[in-house]
Write an enzyme that holds these catalytic residues in place. Structure first.
Site, short mmCIF file in Angstrom:
data_model
loop_
_atom_site.label_atom_id
_atom_site.label_comp_id
_atom_site.label_asym_id
_atom_site.label_seq_id
_atom_site.Cartn_x
_atom_site.Cartn_y
_atom_site.Cartn_z
CB SER A 124 11.87 10.58 87.81
OG SER A 124 11.47 9.60 86.89
CE1 TYR A 148 10.78 7.40 92.68
CE2 TYR A 148 10.03 7.28 90.41
CZ TYR A 148 11.02 7.56 91.33
OH TYR A 148 12.24 8.03 90.90
CE LYS A 152 12.05 10.82 93.04
NZ LYS A 152 13.19 11.14 93.89
P1 NAD Z 1 18.93 3.82 95.25
O1 NAD Z 1 17.80 3.14 95.93
O2 NAD Z 1 20.05 3.00 94.74
O3 NAD Z 1 19.54 4.94 96.21
C1 NAD Z 1 18.77 5.63 97.16
C2 NAD Z 1 19.55 5.60 98.48
O4 NAD Z 1 18.81 6.35 99.45
C3 NAD Z 1 19.73 4.19 99.03
O5 NAD Z 1 21.09 4.00 99.37
C4 NAD Z 1 18.83 4.16 100.28
O6 NAD Z 1 19.37 3.31 101.28
C5 NAD Z 1 18.81 5.62 100.67
N1 NAD Z 1 17.62 6.06 101.41
C6 NAD Z 1 16.31 5.92 101.05
N2 NAD Z 1 15.51 6.48 101.99
C7 NAD Z 1 16.33 6.99 102.96
C8 NAD Z 1 16.11 7.68 104.18
N3 NAD Z 1 14.88 7.95 104.60
N4 NAD Z 1 17.19 8.05 104.92
C9 NAD Z 1 18.44 7.78 104.49
N5 NAD Z 1 18.71 7.12 103.35
C10 NAD Z 1 17.67 6.73 102.59
O7 NAD Z 1 18.29 4.70 94.07
P2 NAD Z 1 19.00 5.41 92.85
O8 NAD Z 1 18.68 4.66 91.61
O9 NAD Z 1 20.41 5.74 93.18
O10 NAD Z 1 18.13 6.74 92.79
C11 NAD Z 1 18.56 7.94 93.41
C12 NAD Z 1 17.50 9.00 93.22
O11 NAD Z 1 17.24 9.17 91.82
C13 NAD Z 1 16.15 8.65 93.85
O12 NAD Z 1 15.60 9.84 94.37
C14 NAD Z 1 15.33 8.16 92.67
O13 NAD Z 1 13.95 8.36 92.88
C15 NAD Z 1 15.86 9.04 91.55
N6 NAD Z 1 15.68 8.45 90.21
C16 NAD Z 1 16.18 7.21 89.95
C17 NAD Z 1 16.00 6.65 88.67
C18 NAD Z 1 16.53 5.27 88.36
O14 NAD Z 1 16.06 4.66 87.38
N7 NAD Z 1 17.48 4.73 89.12
C19 NAD Z 1 15.32 7.36 87.68
C20 NAD Z 1 14.83 8.63 87.99
C21 NAD Z 1 15.03 9.16 89.26
N1 UFG Z 2 11.11 -4.03 80.14
C1 UFG Z 2 10.98 -5.33 79.65
N2 UFG Z 2 11.26 -6.35 80.50
C2 UFG Z 2 11.65 -6.16 81.80
C3 UFG Z 2 11.79 -4.82 82.28
C4 UFG Z 2 11.50 -3.79 81.41
O1 UFG Z 2 10.61 -5.54 78.50
O2 UFG Z 2 11.87 -7.14 82.53
C5 UFG Z 2 10.86 -2.90 79.21
C6 UFG Z 2 9.74 -1.97 79.66
O3 UFG Z 2 8.50 -2.44 79.20
C7 UFG Z 2 10.18 -0.64 79.03
C8 UFG Z 2 11.71 -0.71 79.05
O4 UFG Z 2 12.02 -2.10 79.19
O5 UFG Z 2 9.77 -0.60 77.68
C9 UFG Z 2 12.34 0.05 80.23
O6 UFG Z 2 11.73 -0.38 81.44
P1 UFG Z 2 12.38 -0.03 82.88
O7 UFG Z 2 11.53 -0.70 83.91
O8 UFG Z 2 13.83 -0.34 82.86
O9 UFG Z 2 12.27 1.55 82.94
P2 UFG Z 2 11.00 2.52 82.87
O10 UFG Z 2 11.21 3.42 81.69
O11 UFG Z 2 9.73 1.78 82.94
O12 UFG Z 2 11.13 3.36 84.24
C10 UFG Z 2 12.39 3.86 84.72
C11 UFG Z 2 12.36 3.95 86.24
C12 UFG Z 2 11.37 5.01 86.66
C13 UFG Z 2 11.70 6.31 85.98
C14 UFG Z 2 11.73 6.13 84.48
C15 UFG Z 2 12.16 7.40 83.79
O13 UFG Z 2 11.99 2.70 86.80
O14 UFG Z 2 11.48 5.21 88.04
O15 UFG Z 2 12.65 5.10 84.15
O16 UFG Z 2 13.34 7.85 84.32
F1 UFG Z 2 10.75 7.21 86.28
#
Ligand code: NAD
Ligand code: UFG
Length: 339
Positions: A124, A148, A152
């Protein structure tokens, strides 16, 4: 060549599985549904008309996961499974470290035992902490401010150590910026339980009247309109990056790290206004205090991924807003038809 996808029923995992199946790759999914639903499996089948294997297991359980390695000739692993809510990780650090680290260690141990050498890891942009300059490239210093993000970064370091010790192990660390949007079919997308933490899912709930208004966290940042700026990337572009990364480590082994972002920064109000315009809906909002831990601006320099993976983003902010809304509307009509 079987690809094991952990967390393949989640938001990014399900879109990546669709990309893999559309590209005629063989896929086995493992998920424990801790943050997803079995319905996703039907949706993936409906979208792709392809078959795949599925195991409902918690991958922190070595015995359960070993069955998957025994029963399938796995060649590569894409590891999405993790807990991912930043705020929750501060409240429940032990759960986050336990799940995210143990799942990865168990997986890597079994990969070693079964001689599986290709690994793609979901990291991330959070590992860049508060960047001093922008755009962010892969060589920027790394730091984290919450459990979190720390999980990572620890895993990134574990992967670097494994690659140092074993030159036949291939790893792609992918640092995602802000994934939004949904599959064009409206069948899969992001549908968090309860009140969303992230901006786009919050806006979609406001757009259908499930939440009354959006809280905009601060309008006094040093940005174009004072609200926070992020690099929103369509989940379909992100999913495609995983196929390219897999191909890359197959053809040029070792450890590679890529930012997956568009390179464009948009403010909270840019997103609100674009969403309103393309979907013809009102998004009422209130400006409130800054959210603790937020940074003013974050966007990627995606040049390395563009060049080395031959990957680039096809979708713009309007597509992201349209597709998020379509998925949200579809989720409501599905819920109504079940009732
Ligand atoms: P998500 O929660 O939708 O998907 C994760 C999946 O993993 C879920 O289906 C959950 O049930 C499963 N899971 C969690 N722990 C498990 C375990 N111990 N055994 C089996 N299954 C398990 O999340 P996502 O948004 O699809 O994110 C996927 C990956 O990308 C994650 O590693 C997350 O940290 C990373 N990531 C997400 C974002 C974001 O904003 N969505 C940003 C940066 C990185
Ligand atoms: N924001 C609002 N109102 C809300 C939610 C968010 O104003 O209800 C604003 C935040 O302050 C920020 C922007 O919208 O300025 C984006 O916020 P998000 O919560 O959507 O995303 P972040 O950038 O804070 O974090 C996300 C994921 C993290 C990841 C990061 C970079 O939650 O896990 O992007 O990939 F690490």
């Amino acid at each position: 060549m079987m690809i094991l996808v952990t967390g393949g029923c989640g938001y990014i995992g399900s879109h990546t599985v669709v990309e893999l199946l559309d590209d005629n790759r063989d896929v086995v999914i493992v998920d424990n549904f801790s943050n997803s639903s079995p319905n996703v499996l039907d949706s993936i089948k409906e979208i792709t008309d392809k078959d795949f294997r599925f195991y409902k297991i918690d991958i922190t359980n070595e015995n359960d996961l070993e069955v998957v390695f025994k029963e399938n000739k796995i060649n590569s692993v894409i590891h999405f499974a993790a807990l991912k809510a930043v705020g929750e990780s501060v409240e429940k650090p032990l759960e986050y470290y336990y799940n995210n680290l143990n799942s990865t260690l168990v997986l890597l141990k079994l990969m070693k035992k079964y001689n599986v050498k290709n690994f793609v890891f979901s990291s991330s942009a959070t590992v860049y902490g508060s960047p001093k300059t922008l755009p962010i490239n892969e060589d920027f210093p790394l730091s984290t401010t919450n459990p979190y993000g720390a999980s990572k970064l620890i895993i990134e370091n574990i992967l670097k150590d494994i690659c140092k010790a074993d030159s036949s192990f291939n790893v792609a660390i992918l640092r995602y910026f802000n994934p939004v949007g949904a599959h064009k079919s409206g069948l899969i997308g992001e549908n968090p339980n309860g009140i969303p933490n992230n901006l786009m899912p919050y806006i979609t709930k406001v757009s259908i009247g499930e939440l009354p208004f959006l809280n905009v966290y601060g309008n006094d940042y040093d940005t174009n309109d004072g609200t926070g700026v992020r690099d929103y990337i369509h989940v379909l572009d992100l999913a495609n990056g995983h196929l390219k990364a897999l191909d890359k480590i197959h053809t040029s082994p070792g450890l590679v790290i890529y930012n997956l972002g568009t390179g464009n920064g948009y403010s909270v109000l840019d997103l609100v206004n674009t969403y309103s315009k393309v979907n013809n809906v009102d998004i009422p909002y209130k400006i409130v205090e800054r959210r603790a831990g937020d940074i003013a601006k974050c966007f990627a320099d995606p040049t390395k991924a563009n060049k080395e993976l031959n990957w680039s983003c096809k979708y713009n902010l309007e597509d992201m807003c349209k597709d998020s809304y379509t998925f949200q509307l579809n989720s409501i009509s599905n819920a109504l038809s079940v009732d």
